[in-house]
Design an enzyme around this catalytic site. Sequence first.
Site, PDB file in Angstrom:
ATOM      1  N   THR A  12       6.224   2.801   0.752  1.00 54.80           N
ATOM      2  CA  THR A  12       6.158   3.004  -0.849  1.00 54.80           C
ATOM      3  C   THR A  12       4.583   3.194  -1.097  1.00 54.80           C
ATOM      4  O   THR A  12       3.633   2.816  -0.389  1.00 54.80           O
ATOM      5  CB  THR A  12       6.599   1.494  -1.477  1.00 54.80           C
ATOM      6  OG1 THR A  12       5.671   0.576  -1.121  1.00 54.80           O
ATOM      7  CG2 THR A  12       7.932   1.196  -1.058  1.00 54.80           C
ATOM      8  N   GLY A  13       4.423   3.863  -2.188  1.00 53.86           N
ATOM      9  CA  GLY A  13       3.070   4.051  -2.569  1.00 53.86           C
ATOM     10  C   GLY A  13       2.469   5.191  -1.463  1.00 53.86           C
ATOM     11  O   GLY A  13       1.219   5.308  -1.450  1.00 53.86           O
ATOM     12  N   SER A  16      -0.432   8.909  -2.227  1.00 52.87           N
ATOM     13  CA  SER A  16      -1.701   9.053  -2.426  1.00 52.87           C
ATOM     14  C   SER A  16      -2.399   7.615  -1.615  1.00 52.87           C
ATOM     15  O   SER A  16      -1.792   6.916  -0.985  1.00 52.87           O
ATOM     16  CB  SER A  16      -2.121   8.659  -3.783  1.00 52.87           C
ATOM     17  OG  SER A  16      -1.992   7.291  -4.609  1.00 52.87           O
ATOM     18  N   GLY A  17      -3.646   8.106  -1.311  1.00 55.19           N
ATOM     19  CA  GLY A  17      -4.555   6.897  -0.894  1.00 55.19           C
ATOM     20  C   GLY A  17      -3.959   6.649   0.536  1.00 55.19           C
ATOM     21  O   GLY A  17      -3.944   7.352   1.658  1.00 55.19           O
ATOM     22  N   ILE A  18      -3.931   5.355   0.870  1.00 52.57           N
ATOM     23  CA  ILE A  18      -3.669   4.826   2.433  1.00 52.57           C
ATOM     24  C   ILE A  18      -2.264   5.184   2.449  1.00 52.57           C
ATOM     25  O   ILE A  18      -1.911   5.598   3.788  1.00 52.57           O
ATOM     26  CB  ILE A  18      -4.050   3.209   2.299  1.00 52.57           C
ATOM     27  CG1 ILE A  18      -5.325   2.851   2.181  1.00 52.57           C
ATOM     28  CG2 ILE A  18      -3.417   2.595   3.593  1.00 52.57           C
ATOM     29  CD1 ILE A  18      -5.781   1.345   1.897  1.00 52.57           C
ATOM     30  N   GLY A  19      -1.414   5.014   1.614  1.00 53.96           N
ATOM     31  CA  GLY A  19      -0.056   5.508   1.834  1.00 53.96           C
ATOM     32  C   GLY A  19       0.284   6.634   2.470  1.00 53.96           C
ATOM     33  O   GLY A  19       1.072   7.185   3.415  1.00 53.96           O
ATOM     34  N   SER A 137      -4.912  -7.277   0.917  1.00 56.92           N
ATOM     35  CA  SER A 137      -6.352  -6.746   0.544  1.00 56.92           C
ATOM     36  C   SER A 137      -7.174  -7.992   0.909  1.00 56.92           C
ATOM     37  O   SER A 137      -6.821  -9.414   0.970  1.00 56.92           O
ATOM     38  CB  SER A 137      -6.596  -6.606  -0.947  1.00 56.92           C
ATOM     39  OG  SER A 137      -7.804  -6.752  -1.437  1.00 56.92           O
ATOM     40  N   TYR A 150      -5.212 -10.356  -9.156  1.00 61.60           N
ATOM     41  CA  TYR A 150      -4.850  -9.298  -7.725  1.00 61.60           C
ATOM     42  C   TYR A 150      -4.695 -10.221  -6.831  1.00 61.60           C
ATOM     43  O   TYR A 150      -3.797 -10.089  -5.727  1.00 61.60           O
ATOM     44  CB  TYR A 150      -5.805  -8.299  -7.883  1.00 61.60           C
ATOM     45  CG  TYR A 150      -5.756  -7.326  -6.827  1.00 61.60           C
ATOM     46  CD1 TYR A 150      -4.535  -6.440  -6.629  1.00 61.60           C
ATOM     47  CD2 TYR A 150      -6.741  -7.227  -5.736  1.00 61.60           C
ATOM     48  CE1 TYR A 150      -4.578  -5.316  -5.632  1.00 61.60           C
ATOM     49  CE2 TYR A 150      -6.694  -6.461  -4.696  1.00 61.60           C
ATOM     50  CZ  TYR A 150      -5.576  -5.473  -4.768  1.00 61.60           C
ATOM     51  OH  TYR A 150      -5.412  -4.539  -3.556  1.00 61.60           O
TER      52      TYR A 150
END
Length: 249
Positions: A12-13, A16-19, A137, A150
């Site tokens: 999931t995700g 973009s980015g880390i995914g 995180s 968060y």
Amino acid sequence: MGKLSSKIAVITGGNSGIGFATARLFAAEGAKVVIVGRREIAVNEAVTALGRQVIGLAGDVADVVTHERVAALVAERFGKADIYVANAGGIRIQPSSAVTMADYDAQFLTNARGTFFGVQTMAPLLRDGGAILLTSSVASRKVLEGHAVYAGSKAAIEAFARNWALEFKDRRIRVNVLSPGPTDTPILAKLGVAPQAQPQVEAQAARMIPFGRMGKAEELAQAALFLCSAEGAFVTGVNLAVDGGISLT
């Protein structure tokens, strides 16, 4: 042969980015990858960039229907899956005094509920001996300004992981957590930081990190590969911080 040859992975995700970096590495290591993202255009662009090993599905992980659609797609195309990476997340940086119920719900729905029901829905489709990886995180353990909600939502998924590591032990499904520190991804733009201000923000983040730089999405992907491949076959219930040492300061 790649480290994930013949494996089926859901990320999931993954648009973009880390995914995205993780999807690219997993595909390079031989996996067939299903990426899930909220924006259809971004998902389609990611699939085009990632190649034939990857298929995409657009949907919001805060909506349980999205997970049902993912499960149906996996069952139809592949029958089973081997790896589930709950990477999609959302963040709003603001002091607690400014948090509205909508702000709170947006982060907990995506980060906590999205992760919980994603795993609940996909677990029956995971082969015994598979792997589940949750992206948390360092903010869950290190106090960062404006990160209270968060951090709480990420702490919740770390608690899920500890419980699931034992719940799934009889099926030999390993459950681990990956906790990135500040990482060079498009997240700053998504947070509304103007392009001209981004270098200053990145430099400020780098000064907080003992290694003196932000992490790279590819470095997080390598850690994800270890935790989801046979190299991590005896690792479960861990929270791996890939943060250049910032959680120590």
